[in-house]
Design a protein around this motif. Structure first.
Motif, short mmCIF file in Angstrom:
data_model
loop_
_atom_site.label_atom_id
_atom_site.label_comp_id
_atom_site.label_asym_id
_atom_site.label_seq_id
_atom_site.Cartn_x
_atom_site.Cartn_y
_atom_site.Cartn_z
N SER A 1 5.83 57.88 -36.48
CA SER A 1 6.55 57.27 -35.39
C SER A 1 5.74 55.82 -35.04
N LEU A 2 6.58 54.65 -34.96
CA LEU A 2 6.11 53.65 -34.32
C LEU A 2 6.60 53.44 -32.82
N LYS A 3 5.79 53.26 -31.99
CA LYS A 3 6.07 53.38 -30.71
C LYS A 3 5.78 51.72 -29.83
N ASN A 4 6.28 51.83 -28.49
CA ASN A 4 6.32 50.75 -27.69
C ASN A 4 4.67 50.63 -27.30
N ARG A 5 4.08 49.71 -27.45
CA ARG A 5 2.66 49.42 -27.19
C ARG A 5 2.80 48.19 -25.85
N ASP A 6 3.88 47.64 -25.28
CA ASP A 6 3.79 46.79 -24.64
C ASP A 6 3.79 45.09 -25.23
N SER A 7 2.74 44.96 -26.14
CA SER A 7 2.38 43.99 -26.75
C SER A 7 2.00 44.31 -28.05
N VAL A 8 2.47 43.28 -29.34
CA VAL A 8 1.93 43.65 -30.62
C VAL A 8 0.36 43.51 -30.58
N LYS A 9 -0.24 42.74 -29.86
CA LYS A 9 -1.77 42.37 -29.82
C LYS A 9 -2.47 43.68 -29.26
N ASN A 10 -1.58 44.53 -28.65
CA ASN A 10 -2.62 45.84 -28.00
C ASN A 10 -2.86 46.88 -29.44
N ILE A 11 -4.05 47.01 -29.47
CA ILE A 11 -4.59 47.90 -30.52
C ILE A 11 -4.60 49.37 -29.76
N PRO A 12 -3.73 50.39 -30.56
CA PRO A 12 -4.00 51.82 -29.59
C PRO A 12 -5.42 52.28 -30.13
N ASN A 13 -5.76 53.37 -29.35
CA ASN A 13 -7.16 54.01 -29.62
C ASN A 13 -7.15 54.67 -31.04
N GLY A 14 -8.08 54.27 -31.72
CA GLY A 14 -8.23 55.38 -33.24
C GLY A 14 -7.63 54.17 -34.26
N PHE A 15 -7.43 52.88 -33.89
CA PHE A 15 -6.85 51.85 -34.74
C PHE A 15 -7.76 50.84 -34.86
N ASP A 16 -7.54 49.60 -35.63
CA ASP A 16 -8.38 48.41 -35.61
C ASP A 16 -7.31 47.37 -35.63
N SER A 17 -8.03 46.14 -35.90
CA SER A 17 -7.12 44.96 -36.02
C SER A 17 -6.35 44.87 -37.40
N THR A 18 -6.96 45.38 -38.58
CA THR A 18 -6.36 45.48 -39.73
C THR A 18 -4.91 45.91 -39.63
N ASP A 19 -4.83 47.10 -38.80
CA ASP A 19 -3.58 47.99 -38.59
C ASP A 19 -2.31 47.13 -37.96
N ILE A 20 -2.63 46.03 -37.35
CA ILE A 20 -1.85 45.22 -36.68
C ILE A 20 -1.54 43.85 -37.34
N SER A 21 -2.28 43.53 -38.54
CA SER A 21 -1.89 42.23 -39.22
C SER A 21 -1.05 42.29 -40.23
N PRO A 22 0.24 41.50 -39.77
CA PRO A 22 1.29 41.82 -41.05
C PRO A 22 0.96 41.56 -42.39
N TRP A 23 -0.22 40.53 -42.52
CA TRP A 23 -0.42 40.28 -44.05
C TRP A 23 -1.09 41.10 -44.88
N ARG A 24 -1.78 42.13 -44.13
CA ARG A 24 -2.48 43.13 -44.56
C ARG A 24 -1.88 44.28 -45.16
N TYR A 25 -2.28 44.92 -46.26
CA TYR A 25 -1.73 46.06 -46.84
C TYR A 25 -2.47 47.28 -46.33
N ASN A 26 -1.56 48.53 -46.41
CA ASN A 26 -2.38 49.70 -45.87
C ASN A 26 -2.58 49.72 -44.54
N ARG A 27 -1.53 49.54 -43.66
CA ARG A 27 -1.64 49.48 -42.22
C ARG A 27 -1.28 50.61 -41.69
N ARG A 28 -2.03 51.33 -40.80
CA ARG A 28 -1.57 52.74 -40.32
C ARG A 28 -0.68 52.67 -39.42
#
Length: 812
Positions: free
Chosen positions: A560-587
């Motif tokens: 599931s993808l969930k509401n984070r209030d802002s696309v810039k918010n990185i959930p615990n256990g993830f990193d900036s790569t996971d929210i960068s749309p130009w990167r591949y293999n984002r969790r």
């Protein structure tokens, strides 16, 4: 006052440049179109349509001339201009007499599936008649009819419904057709048993179909008591010339249980990224940057280049995207974009079964491959942009009230595509991948050579990958039933470690996805929905195995993808790569998480799940690819990481065995695998240099071949190209350096190789190379000179050993 300038005059300017952006060097204050600019558009339109009059038989059997226009870029196919068709009818024009192809049943009597089948058969008959017509008219020129009509009918039972029959050819098919001729009309009934031929991996069924039609032409000649030169021998000659047995086929079939992406239920219309919308955003870019835009001129400093690309994404395009999105309800936007992406997945699945045969059928036209490449590019760019928009909307809801239009979707897709583009340019600059130029132009646009560099870099790479793609999908329209209905279970160590880390077995996760896929298809909307409170019941309702609440929760959280209030918010256990749309293999990508969880707005008190069946299926495919390629991201040093590493090694060994078997079956050479160079290896050396995957001695050509097999996944973006370069070219422990060290040792110790193979190799020449599963980006980087050849298994698949030697630069 009458204006001499028309809309077409302005459109002529736009069409030439795909924009009203005229020049890099000036800032236009307005656009002036000279009268007559649109004349070329009118002329080209008329020439492309090629309107002509052809004879046509009306319902009352009277014959009249009707206007038709060209309906195909390559073939002489024509269709009505004004008349709304009541039947499926196409005219093949030629200078002897036109040939009409007509489906017998009225269009309004056909359901959507039968209509599609009728259309496919009409197009197939048109294609083959168009190919044969030049040779055929020699036999027909003595006829005095104004036209010939081929009227065909399909069986009352729907074709391709019984999947147990669609892979089995009826040996009596030829005798099951019925043909009748009345004057210049050929009436052809196509039997149900043809479905076994359409599902085959060759065009034998179409050869029989064309044979029957040619028999009909022969009957017309016989009935008219004219010289019938369409003998069986001449018919066979025509078929063998224009329709040789092979992959050249127009009627395609794929069993949708194998690829749910080909299921046509609940699909909306396709729409691709619009260049006009992109150009509008590009015109606004400098103003969106405001005071963060550098002064006009070339930017030379790397840090300033990187800063500009970052500001374009973070300070200009992202706020613009958020401003546009805020006007609309994000739930409605989600549904629109998820439905569009579902259609794009269908187009991608269809291209797999269509591309090979399309090339086979239209290979004589030079621009077909260019068209296919452009279609792939457009499909990929649109798909990635739409996926990333879905991720954005899932993470950051909006509650606007404006009505969503096509222009809305076009604008959002264009902005996201530019976010991805400029993010990628930033990576290219940061990692010194290419010599990227940036400048602020006098025209108030941001100029870069990145697109030209990437196009040049990827031109050969894309050609090669297109070739490999075609080979991959050569028999995609011919699934094997035993492979469709079964699947290999996950290895026990992988399954147990996956349960430990994720909370559900891999097999049960796959079944969970399949249940939701079929539930989605059973609903009537493009985007399926379900209240979260009903999920446990729906999953267990028809499932063979029971799911605990914990397992369902684990699957739900994992997908599931969930509401984070802002696309810039990185959930615990993830990193900036996971929210960068130009990167591949984002969790946190829609590829890996095809369920959108909505617990806000009108669903705040009763949250729902949104998903689409093809995205669920695609997510399962992506998950499996990540596991098998070793790219699935796990907890560091976990049991799951170790299990996946073992699978990756097994896949590399599978490539090595495949390469070994190729050499073994194509040559009589001396071949060994896993030949170690170490104190304990087959080739003795104090320092451990590792194993040679495949070592070959060719006594005839006096050469030693040292082959390293690597199954690394192809790069999908700039960051991955950098990682690929690092893996292979690192000066301390890169793959090429390690293999070069073994090469140098072999050159200096050929006598030890001779002792190992019991042959004198003192005069032999050592050649070292890599064999990969598929082509790699580094092979096509013009700024990198590889020290040894790289050959993919695709290169070897249809080559001889002599061809192989030429490929690696040995001419004997």
């Amino acid at each position: 006052m009458f204006s001499p300038f028309t809309f077409l005059d302005y459109y002529g300017i736009y069409k030439e440049k795909e924009s009203f952006y005229i020049d890099d060097n000036t800032l236009p204050s307005n656009v002036v179109a000279f009268p007559g600019t649109g004349f070329e558009i009118i002329k080209d339109s008329i020439l492309n349509e090629d309107p002509i009059l052809v004879p046509y038989e009306k319902e009352n059997s009277t014959i009249d001339l009707i206007p038709v226009i060209k309906a195909d870029k390559y073939l002489p196919k024509y269709s009505y201009i004004y008349k709304r068709p009541e039947y499926m009818e196409i005219c093949i024009n030629n200078d002897t007499m036109p040939i009409w192809i007509k489906g017998k049943r009225r269009l309004d009597s056909l359901n959507s599936e039968t209509l599609t089948t009728y259309s496919n058969f009409t197009q197939a008959i048109c294609f083959w008649i168009s190919l044969i017509i030049e040779d055929l008219k020699i036999h027909l020129q003595i006829l005095k009819y104004p036209f010939i009509k081929i009227e065909f009918d399909l069986p009352k039972e729907e074709l391709f419904k019984d999947h147990t029959k669609i892979y089995h050819k009826s040996h009596n098919l030829t005798n099951e057709f019925t043909i009748a001729v009345k004057a210049s009309t050929i009436k052809l009934n196509i039997p149900l048993s043809i479905d076994g031929y359409i599902g085959a991996n060759d065009n034998e069924g179409e050869r029989i179909l064309i044979e029957k039609i040619l028999n009909g032409f022969a009957l017309i000649l016989t009935n008219e008591k004219l010289s019938n030169t369409l003998t069986n021998e001449n018919i066979s000659r025509l078929i063998d010339k224009h329709c040789p047995l092979g992959l050249k086929k127009m009627l395609l079939l794929s069993y949708t249980k194998e690829d749910i992406g080909l299921d046509t239920r609940n699909l909306t219309k396709v729409r691709y990224i619009q260049n006009a919308s992109r150009q509008i955003i590009l015109d606004q870019l400098v103003n969106l940057l405001n005071d963060k835009c550098p002064p006009a001129g070339k930017i030379k400093d790397k840090n300033k280049k990187r800063e500009l690309t970052k500001n374009i994404v973070i300070s200009a395009l992202l706020p613009k995207l958020e401003e546009e999105i805020s006007k609309y309800d994000s739930i409605d936007l989600l549904k629109s974009l998820m439905a569009l992406y579902e259609r794009l997945l269908y187009e991608n699945s269809f291209s797999k079964i269509n591309t090979t045969t399309r090339i086979e059928c239209f290979s004589q036209y030079e621009d077909v491959l260019d068209e296919i490449k452009e279609e792939f590019r457009r499909l990929d760019e649109t798909s990635v942009s739409v996926r990333c928009l879905i991720e954005h909307l899932s993470a950051q809801p909006s509650f606007g009230k404006e009505i969503i239009s096509i222009e809305t979707i076009d604008t959002l897709i264009s902005i996201m595509s530019l976010i991805i583009f400029w993010g990628s340019v930033g990576d290219q600059i940061q990692y010194d991948l290419f010599d990227i130029e940036l400048s602020v132009l006098p025209s108030r646009r941001i100029g870069t050579n990145s697109k030209d560099i990437m196009n040049n870099f990827f031109e050969d790479f894309k050609k090669r990958r297109t070739h490999e793609y075609v080979k991959d999908n050569q028999y995609a329209f011919f699934p094997k039933p035993d492979e469709v209905l079964t699947s290999n279970p996950a290895p026990e160590n992988l399954n147990s470690s996956f349960i430990e880390e994720v909370g559900i077995a891999i097999a049960k996760l796959g079944a969970f996805i399949e249940i939701l896929s079929h539930l989605g298809l059973s609903q009537t909307e493009p985007v399926a929905s379900l209240q979260r409170s009903d999920l446990n019941y729906e999953i267990n309702k028809d499932s063979i195995v029971h799911y605990s609440e914990e397992e369902i929760e684990a699957a739900f959280q994992f997908l599931s993808l969930k509401n984070r209030d802002s696309v810039k918010n990185i959930p615990n256990g993830f990193d900036s790569t996971d929210i960068s749309p130009w990167r591949y293999n984002r969790r946190l990508s829609y590829l890996q998480r095809p369920i959108v969880y909505v617990n806000y707005g009108r669903y705040g008190n009763n949250p729902i799940l949104l998903w689409t069946p093809r995205s669920m299926n695609s997510g399962w495919v992506v998950f499996n690819n990540l596991i098998h390629s070793g790219r699935f991201k796990t907890k560091a040093k976990s049991k799951l990481e170790a299990s996946i590493s073992k699978i990756t090694k097994e896949r590399r060994m599978a490539l090595q065995i495949k390469a070994f078997e190729w050499f073994h079956s194509n040559t009589l050479l001396l071949i060994r695998q896993e030949v170690g160079i170490s104190s304990h290896g087959a080739l003795k050396n104090n320092k451990n240099l590792g194993d040679i995957d495949i070592l070959i001695v060719d006594n005839l050509n006096k050469i030693i071949l040292s082959i390293e097999c690597k199954r690394t996944e192809p790069s999908r973006n700039s960051k991955e190209v950098v990682e690929e370069v690092e893996k292979y070219l690192n000066k301390k422990n890169g793959y090429i350096l390690k293999h070069k060290n073994r090469h140098d040792w072999l050159v200096n110790n050929k006598y030890l190789v001779g002792q190992y193979f019991h042959i004198d190799t003192s005069q032999f020449v050592v050649h070292s190379l890599f064999i990969t599963n598929e082509s790699l980006a580094i092979q096509f980087m013009k700024n990198i000179k590889l020290e040894m050849p790289f050959i993919s298994m695709y290169d070897l698949s249809d080559k001889s050993y002599a061809d192989f030697l030429i490929l690696i630069g040995i001419n004997r």
